[in-house]
Structures are given as C-alpha cells and as structure tokens.
Design a protein around this motif. Structure first.
Motif, PDB file in Angstrom:
ATOM      1  N   MET A  17      -3.250  10.149   3.052  1.00  0.00           N
ATOM      2  CA  MET A  17      -2.226   9.568   3.911  1.00  0.00           C
ATOM      3  C   MET A  17      -2.329  10.093   5.346  1.00  0.00           C
ATOM      4  SD  MET A  17       1.898   9.486   3.243  1.00  0.00           S
ATOM      5  CE  MET A  17       2.199  11.232   3.400  1.00  0.00           C
ATOM      6  N   ALA A  46      -0.721   1.157   6.637  1.00  0.00           N
ATOM      7  CA  ALA A  46      -1.185   0.391   5.467  1.00  0.00           C
ATOM      8  C   ALA A  46      -2.567   0.883   5.030  1.00  0.00           C
ATOM      9  CB  ALA A  46      -1.228  -1.097   5.788  1.00  0.00           C
ATOM     10  N   GLY A  49      -2.165   4.167   3.420  1.00  0.00           N
ATOM     11  CA  GLY A  49      -1.614   3.989   2.077  1.00  0.00           C
ATOM     12  C   GLY A  49      -2.700   3.689   1.061  1.00  0.00           C
ATOM     13  N   PHE A  50      -3.689   2.900   1.480  1.00  0.00           N
ATOM     14  CA  PHE A  50      -4.823   2.615   0.599  1.00  0.00           C
ATOM     15  C   PHE A  50      -5.556   3.911   0.265  1.00  0.00           C
ATOM     16  CE2 PHE A  50      -9.348   2.078   0.025  1.00  0.00           C
ATOM     17  CZ  PHE A  50      -9.405   1.172  -1.021  1.00  0.00           C
ATOM     18  N   SER A  53      -3.701   6.259  -2.016  1.00  0.00           N
ATOM     19  CA  SER A  53      -3.821   5.790  -3.397  1.00  0.00           C
ATOM     20  C   SER A  53      -5.191   6.112  -3.972  1.00  0.00           C
ATOM     21  CB  SER A  53      -3.593   4.276  -3.470  1.00  0.00           C
ATOM     22  OG  SER A  53      -2.345   3.932  -2.954  1.00  0.00           O
ATOM     23  N   TYR A 107      -1.512   1.255  -6.182  1.00  0.00           N
ATOM     24  CA  TYR A 107      -1.467   0.998  -4.738  1.00  0.00           C
ATOM     25  C   TYR A 107      -0.128   0.373  -4.345  1.00  0.00           C
ATOM     26  CZ  TYR A 107      -2.339  -1.003  -0.154  1.00  0.00           C
ATOM     27  OH  TYR A 107      -2.229  -1.338   1.170  1.00  0.00           O
ATOM     28  N   ALA A 111       1.450   2.814  -1.659  1.00  0.00           N
ATOM     29  CA  ALA A 111       1.290   2.388  -0.262  1.00  0.00           C
ATOM     30  C   ALA A 111       2.631   2.257   0.473  1.00  0.00           C
ATOM     31  CB  ALA A 111       0.487   1.099  -0.174  1.00  0.00           C
TER      32      ALA A 111
END
Length: 133
Positions: A17, A46, A49-50, A53, A107, A111
């Motif tokens: 993150m 975003a 966030g990927f 994850s 995700y 995310a």
C-alpha cells in the motif's frame, strides 16, 4: 495460533500500500496527470490497493489455513507444523499460484480499505500544509 501470521500479513499489506502509492503517483505524473490532483490521488490509491492485495494475500491465505486447521480425528495430529510448513504444503499441492487463490474477492475487500486510507492520508497532509505544519 495466528499472531505472527497476522502481523506478517499486515506488514506485507502496508508494504504494498505505502510503497506503491508513491511509485504510482510518480508514474501518473510522468503520464501527464496533474500532481496533487484528485485523479492522481485516486488512481495511485487504486494501484496501491492492487499491490497491497498482491503482496498480502499469500500471507492471508496461509494465516487462514493455520487458524482453521483441525486435528486429524484418528491420529490427533494437526495438518501443519506452522505457517512455513503450511505454505510449503500448499505450494506442493497446487503450485505457487495456490497462495493467490481467491485474489479477485480479496482485492475487492482490500483495495477499498487501502484507497480510503491513502486518500485520507493525502487529505490530512494537505490540511497540515495549509495550517503551516
């Protein structure tokens, strides 16, 4: 039974993150997205966030397997000696990609958490700057 795997998962999530948020902001700026804009902040969060994850799911997967293991009814033995043994057994059973089982669902869960955290962080930094802090 789960404190160390939980802490490890949290470290991996924060690595993805926080580390990739900065990289994504720089990449978006290089593509012409205005620095400090809502588009840059939202897009970078975003992307972060990927990666949050991606890096944390293997640890979450192993953590979940360890936390829900039950002793064999006949022998009384647990299926895993610990998180590393669990990870090794999972990779032997299904290859390395087994550790990313359920990625789309994960995700969708992680995310938004990362995005809200990072957008709030940016807004707090802007507020502090406007206050001269």
């Amino acid at each position: 039974k789960g404190a160390l795997p939980t802490a490890t998962r949290a470290m991996a999530l924060n690595f993805g993150m926080l580390g990739f948020n900065t990289l994504a902001k720089d990449a978006l700026a290089d593509m012409g997205v205005a620095k400090g804009s809502a588009t840059q902040t939202f897009g970078a969060s975003a992307i972060a966030g990927f990666f949050a994850s991606f890096f944390s799911l293997p640890f979450d997967y192993v953590k979940t397997q360890v936390q829900k293991m039950k002793p064999d009814p006949v022998t009384g033995e647990l299926p895993f000696k610990g998180p590393i043994d669990c990870a090794m057994q999972q990779v032997k059973k299904g290859g390395i990609t087994r550790l990313w089982t359920g990625f789309p669902t994960y995700y969708v869960r992680i995310a938004p958490h990362a995005m809200i955290t990072l957008i709030a962080q940016d807004n707090v930094k802007k507020m502090w700057t406007s206050m001269g802090l």
